[in-house]
Design an enzyme around this catalytic site. Structure first.
Site, PDB file in Angstrom:
ATOM      1  N   SER A   8       0.825  -1.200   0.000  1.00  0.00           N
ATOM      2  CA  SER A   8       0.000   0.000   0.000  1.00  0.00           C
ATOM      3  C   SER A   8       0.859   1.250   0.000  1.00  0.00           C
ATOM      4  O   SER A   8       1.954   1.269   0.541  1.00  0.00           O
ATOM      5  CB  SER A   8      -0.920   0.044   1.215  1.00  0.00           C
ATOM      6  OG  SER A   8      -1.656   1.263   1.195  1.00  0.00           O
ATOM      7  N   LYS A  27      -4.535  -6.538   3.306  1.00  0.00           N
ATOM      8  CA  LYS A  27      -4.486  -5.400   2.372  1.00  0.00           C
ATOM      9  C   LYS A  27      -5.906  -5.038   1.918  1.00  0.00           C
ATOM     10  O   LYS A  27      -6.248  -3.859   1.782  1.00  0.00           O
ATOM     11  CB  LYS A  27      -3.619  -5.738   1.158  1.00  0.00           C
ATOM     12  CG  LYS A  27      -3.687  -4.722   0.010  1.00  0.00           C
ATOM     13  CD  LYS A  27      -2.985  -3.429   0.363  1.00  0.00           C
ATOM     14  CE  LYS A  27      -3.295  -2.221  -0.499  1.00  0.00           C
ATOM     15  NZ  LYS A  27      -3.350  -2.316  -1.912  1.00  0.00           N
ATOM     16  N   HIS A  32      -7.568  -3.212   4.690  1.00  0.00           N
ATOM     17  CA  HIS A  32      -6.954  -1.873   4.699  1.00  0.00           C
ATOM     18  C   HIS A  32      -7.683  -0.966   3.701  1.00  0.00           C
ATOM     19  O   HIS A  32      -8.062   0.162   4.027  1.00  0.00           O
ATOM     20  CB  HIS A  32      -5.462  -1.970   4.331  1.00  0.00           C
ATOM     21  CG  HIS A  32      -4.846  -0.642   3.952  1.00  0.00           C
ATOM     22  ND1 HIS A  32      -5.054  -0.058   2.718  1.00  0.00           N
ATOM     23  CD2 HIS A  32      -4.072   0.222   4.643  1.00  0.00           C
ATOM     24  CE1 HIS A  32      -4.428   1.099   2.675  1.00  0.00           C
ATOM     25  NE2 HIS A  32      -3.815   1.302   3.828  1.00  0.00           N
ATOM     26  N   ASN A  33      -7.865  -1.458   2.507  1.00  0.00           N
ATOM     27  CA  ASN A  33      -8.534  -0.639   1.493  1.00  0.00           C
ATOM     28  C   ASN A  33      -9.986  -0.359   1.866  1.00  0.00           C
ATOM     29  O   ASN A  33     -10.499   0.727   1.606  1.00  0.00           O
ATOM     30  CB  ASN A  33      -8.465  -1.321   0.120  1.00  0.00           C
ATOM     31  CG  ASN A  33      -7.078  -1.221  -0.494  1.00  0.00           C
ATOM     32  OD1 ASN A  33      -6.088  -1.084   0.212  1.00  0.00           O
ATOM     33  ND2 ASN A  33      -6.995  -1.300  -1.811  1.00  0.00           N
ATOM     34  N   GLU A  38      -9.948   2.326   4.275  1.00  0.00           N
ATOM     35  CA  GLU A  38      -9.637   3.552   3.510  1.00  0.00           C
ATOM     36  C   GLU A  38     -10.922   4.134   2.894  1.00  0.00           C
ATOM     37  O   GLU A  38     -11.157   5.344   2.958  1.00  0.00           O
ATOM     38  CB  GLU A  38      -8.612   3.173   2.436  1.00  0.00           C
ATOM     39  CG  GLU A  38      -8.245   4.229   1.430  1.00  0.00           C
ATOM     40  CD  GLU A  38      -7.343   3.623   0.325  1.00  0.00           C
ATOM     41  OE1 GLU A  38      -6.327   2.974   0.656  1.00  0.00           O
ATOM     42  OE2 GLU A  38      -7.680   3.775  -0.859  1.00  0.00           O
TER      43      GLU A  38
HETATM   44  P1  NDP Z   1      -1.376  -2.203 -14.033  1.00  0.00           P
HETATM   45  O1  NDP Z   1      -2.289  -2.801 -13.050  1.00  0.00           O
HETATM   46  O2  NDP Z   1      -1.867  -1.144 -14.914  1.00  0.00           O
HETATM   47  O3  NDP Z   1      -0.747  -3.388 -14.931  1.00  0.00           O
HETATM   48  C1  NDP Z   1       0.142  -3.151 -15.979  1.00  0.00           C
HETATM   49  C2  NDP Z   1       1.288  -4.127 -15.964  1.00  0.00           C
HETATM   50  O4  NDP Z   1       0.800  -5.459 -16.075  1.00  0.00           O
HETATM   51  C3  NDP Z   1       2.215  -3.919 -17.131  1.00  0.00           C
HETATM   52  O5  NDP Z   1       3.535  -4.198 -16.730  1.00  0.00           O
HETATM   53  C4  NDP Z   1       1.702  -4.951 -18.117  1.00  0.00           C
HETATM   54  O6  NDP Z   1       2.659  -5.330 -19.085  1.00  0.00           O
HETATM   55  C5  NDP Z   1       1.417  -6.088 -17.186  1.00  0.00           C
HETATM   56  N1  NDP Z   1       0.522  -7.075 -17.775  1.00  0.00           N
HETATM   57  C6  NDP Z   1      -0.806  -6.935 -18.036  1.00  0.00           C
HETATM   58  N2  NDP Z   1      -1.307  -8.075 -18.556  1.00  0.00           N
HETATM   59  C7  NDP Z   1      -0.279  -8.945 -18.637  1.00  0.00           C
HETATM   60  C8  NDP Z   1      -0.163 -10.289 -19.093  1.00  0.00           C
HETATM   61  N3  NDP Z   1      -1.224 -10.967 -19.538  1.00  0.00           N
HETATM   62  N4  NDP Z   1       1.056 -10.871 -19.031  1.00  0.00           N
HETATM   63  C9  NDP Z   1       2.121 -10.207 -18.559  1.00  0.00           C
HETATM   64  N5  NDP Z   1       2.074  -8.929 -18.124  1.00  0.00           N
HETATM   65  C10 NDP Z   1       0.885  -8.312 -18.152  1.00  0.00           C
HETATM   66  O7  NDP Z   1      -0.038  -1.660 -13.298  1.00  0.00           O
HETATM   67  P2  NDP Z   1       0.168  -0.889 -11.913  1.00  0.00           P
HETATM   68  O8  NDP Z   1       1.624  -0.635 -11.841  1.00  0.00           O
HETATM   69  O9  NDP Z   1      -0.789   0.246 -11.724  1.00  0.00           O
HETATM   70  O10 NDP Z   1      -0.226  -1.967 -10.807  1.00  0.00           O
HETATM   71  C11 NDP Z   1       0.448  -3.208 -10.710  1.00  0.00           C
HETATM   72  C12 NDP Z   1      -0.201  -4.012  -9.613  1.00  0.00           C
HETATM   73  O11 NDP Z   1      -0.094  -3.300  -8.380  1.00  0.00           O
HETATM   74  C13 NDP Z   1      -1.698  -4.265  -9.818  1.00  0.00           C
HETATM   75  O12 NDP Z   1      -2.012  -5.531  -9.329  1.00  0.00           O
HETATM   76  C14 NDP Z   1      -2.338  -3.203  -8.973  1.00  0.00           C
HETATM   77  O13 NDP Z   1      -3.636  -3.563  -8.583  1.00  0.00           O
HETATM   78  C15 NDP Z   1      -1.377  -3.130  -7.803  1.00  0.00           C
HETATM   79  N6  NDP Z   1      -1.382  -1.904  -7.045  1.00  0.00           N
HETATM   80  C16 NDP Z   1      -1.471  -0.691  -7.664  1.00  0.00           C
HETATM   81  C17 NDP Z   1      -1.464   0.481  -6.940  1.00  0.00           C
HETATM   82  C18 NDP Z   1      -1.532   1.778  -7.631  1.00  0.00           C
HETATM   83  O14 NDP Z   1      -1.583   2.819  -6.930  1.00  0.00           O
HETATM   84  N7  NDP Z   1      -1.515   1.827  -8.949  1.00  0.00           N
HETATM   85  C19 NDP Z   1      -1.363   0.473  -5.472  1.00  0.00           C
HETATM   86  C20 NDP Z   1      -1.196  -0.829  -4.919  1.00  0.00           C
HETATM   87  C21 NDP Z   1      -1.225  -1.948  -5.683  1.00  0.00           C
HETATM   88  P3  NDP Z   1       2.731  -4.542 -20.499  1.00  0.00           P
HETATM   89  O15 NDP Z   1       3.499  -3.288 -20.220  1.00  0.00           O
HETATM   90  O16 NDP Z   1       3.490  -5.487 -21.353  1.00  0.00           O
HETATM   91  O17 NDP Z   1       1.333  -4.295 -20.950  1.00  0.00           O
END
Ligand code: NDP
Length: 475
Positions: free
Chosen positions: A128, A182, A185-186, A189
């Site tokens: 988080s 987690k 937590h959300n 939030e």
């Molecule tokens: P996203 O959730 O937008 O996911 C994008 C990433 O996932 C890219 O690296 C993408 O690769 C990859 N991806 C998607 N589909 C596939 C697939 N089928 N095979 C391999 N790779 C894949 O990214 P975030 O950085 O926002 O979040 C990452 C994780 O962290 C998520 O689970 C999210 O819920 C969690 N999270 C996010 C927070 C936030 O504030 N954003 C906070 C806490 C947790 P490519 O570039 O090749 O498309």
């Protein structure tokens, strides 16, 4: 010279986590499905530490020292399974796979069991703090086996937020415990944000204050017991003026709150566990209502109160609102921690609630001084009793309750919806009541369905012959 940890998935979260690891002395192998993100990370931030760029999962796995430590930070859901499926044949017994995405804890339990059969440790870790947290120090909630946690602990401690010398990371419990915590937590939030939003609405619509004045009020609240990241950013958002229109920013934003699902999961799970998180549920539903323009359009002509309540002492009202917010917050957190306790018992995790309060003091979105008070409460009660058994919280609620009632009464009279504040007060009055009308519900159930009831004066289970002679007998 192999890497001691790898990260796959280099969107904003994975990239920042990888940078955080590298900045803290880890040699980090990085990978992304589409190579561009990997190259961008190296080009822009490669000088921050020791990165090893890789072009395939095969190369990533081969670059890691053993036992391998590999963090998956991809889109939650099917993408996580796809990455695990591709990785699994390449891994060896004892390797550790960390899912740091926002997985549903039930998925984490399933994945952990499947990988354990193959000798691979699967650690579902809640992270988080958003992108800033991932970079500068998140709150980390890892589940999985104790063995895996021992391997990861030094690394996780080095990248986590730190409060008074204590890193915001602890082994939450086995399998899905980390993602479960987690999730809650959300949920908390959501409740906290809703309560703050209601407070803003009251100050605006009952007292007629402008967003700038309310920003000042929140800044003042933030110097007291409500001090928290969410109150701080609330003041920032309310103080912001839109550059295009020169109007308060809050007045040009469409009033339809979105959600990505963790609040809903919290409530769904709470229903399964019969854990009454009424504050979180109202917060989730409040977002749902806001996001239904047709419903709001249909209801828009309905009349409000015919007379407006008069607040003759605005300063006292602000004090009342501060107390109502604080009391409601105690209830929302007490409910969330009770849900964690219920989950801990149901899924056999033995979660240390005081430790959870401790790691939420920094890094995460609900970070606040308040968590220190919760930690102190669990130190006193050995973690089994709820927060409403704690003397300090009882005193705070007792001291706030007259204000709390005045706020709900004025909000109701003014026609300003305060679902979060009022449900918290209702919960307070429900749990402290000597007798509940649940006795009548039992009577109704027995009347129409012969569902039986128990008596206050006798042991046993009884049924009344309602449609015959109203005689009572033991069922
Ligand atoms: P996203 O959730 O937008 O996911 C994008 C990433 O996932 C890219 O690296 C993408 O690769 C990859 N991806 C998607 N589909 C596939 C697939 N089928 N095979 C391999 N790779 C894949 O990214 P975030 O950085 O926002 O979040 C990452 C994780 O962290 C998520 O689970 C999210 O819920 C969690 N999270 C996010 C927070 C936030 O504030 N954003 C906070 C806490 C947790 P490519 O570039 O090749 O498309």
């Amino acid at each position: 010279d192999k890497a001691n940890i790898g990260v796959t998935g280099l969107a904003v979260m994975g990239r920042n986590l990888a940078r955080n690891l590298a900045r803290n002395g880890q040699r980090v192998a990085v990978h992304n499905r589409h190579r561009e993100r990997t190259d961008e990370l190296i080009n822009r931030f490669g000088n921050e530490g020791n990165f090893l760029a890789t072009g395939s999962l095969r190369e990533l796995v081969d670059t890691l020292e053993r036992p391998r430590r590999l963090v998956i930070m991809v889109k939650a859901g099917d993408p996580t399974d796809a990455v695990i499926d591709e990785l699994l044949p390449m891994l060896d017994t004892g390797d550790i796979l960390v899912d740091a995405g926002n997985a549903n804890f039930a998925d984490t339990r399933r994945r952990e069991a499947a990988l354990a059969d193959r000798g691979v440790h699967f650690v579902g870790a809640g992270v988080s703090g958003g992108e800033e947290g991932a970079l500068h120090g998140p709150s980390i909630m890892p589940g999985g086996s104790p063995e895996a946690y021992r391997e990861l602990e030094p690394i996780l401690r080095s990248i986590a937020a730190n409060v008074d010398g204590t890193p915001c990371v602890t082994h939450v419990g086995t399998d899905g415990a980390g993602h479960f915590v987690k999730m809650v937590h959300n949920g908390i939030e959501y409740a906290d944000m809703q309560l703050i939003a209601e407070t803003y609405d009251l100050l605006r619509r009952v007292l007629g204050l402008g967003p700038g004045e309310i920003a000042e009020t929140f800044r003042r609240f933030n110097t007291g017991r409500l001090n928290s990241y969410l109150i701080e950013i609330t003041a920032e958002v309310l103080g912001h003026v839109d550059s295009r229109t020169s109007l308060p920013f809050v007045d040009v934003v469409l009033d339809q709150a979105e959600q990505k699902g963790t609040g809903r999961w919290t409530v769904q799970n709470a229903l399964e566990l019969a854990s009454p998180v009424t504050g979180i549920a109202e917060a989730v539903f409040a977002r749902s209502i806001s996001g239904q323009p047709r419903l709001r359009e249909e209801a828009s002509g309905l009349p409000g109160p015919s007379t407006e309540p008069v607040v003759d002492d605005p300063e006292r009202f602000v004090d009342d609102v501060e107390r109502a917010l604080y009391a409601s917050k105690i209830i929302a957190y007490a409910q969330g921690f009770d849900q964690i306790q219920a989950g801990s018992e149901t899924y056999e995790w033995d979660i240390d609630l005081g430790a959870i309060a401790t790691i939420w003091r920094g890094g995460c979105i609900i970070r606040a001084e308040f968590l220190d008070r919760i930690r102190a409460a669990y130190d006193q009660t050995s973690g089994r009793a709820g927060l409403l058994a704690d003397d300090d919280f009882r005193e705070a609620l007792g001291e706030a309750q007259d204000s709390w009632r005045r706020v709900v009464a004025i909000a109701t009279a003014a026609g300003v919806p305060v679902p979060g504040i009022s449900t918290s007060l209702a919960y307070y009055d429900t749990v402290r009541a000597q007798r509940l009308p649940a006795a009548l519900i039992q009577g109704q159930r027995d009347y129409f369905g012969a569902h039986t009831y128990r008596r206050t004066d006798l042991d046993g289970v009884f049924h009344t012959e309602w449609s015959v002679d109203r005689s009572e007998h033991e069922a």
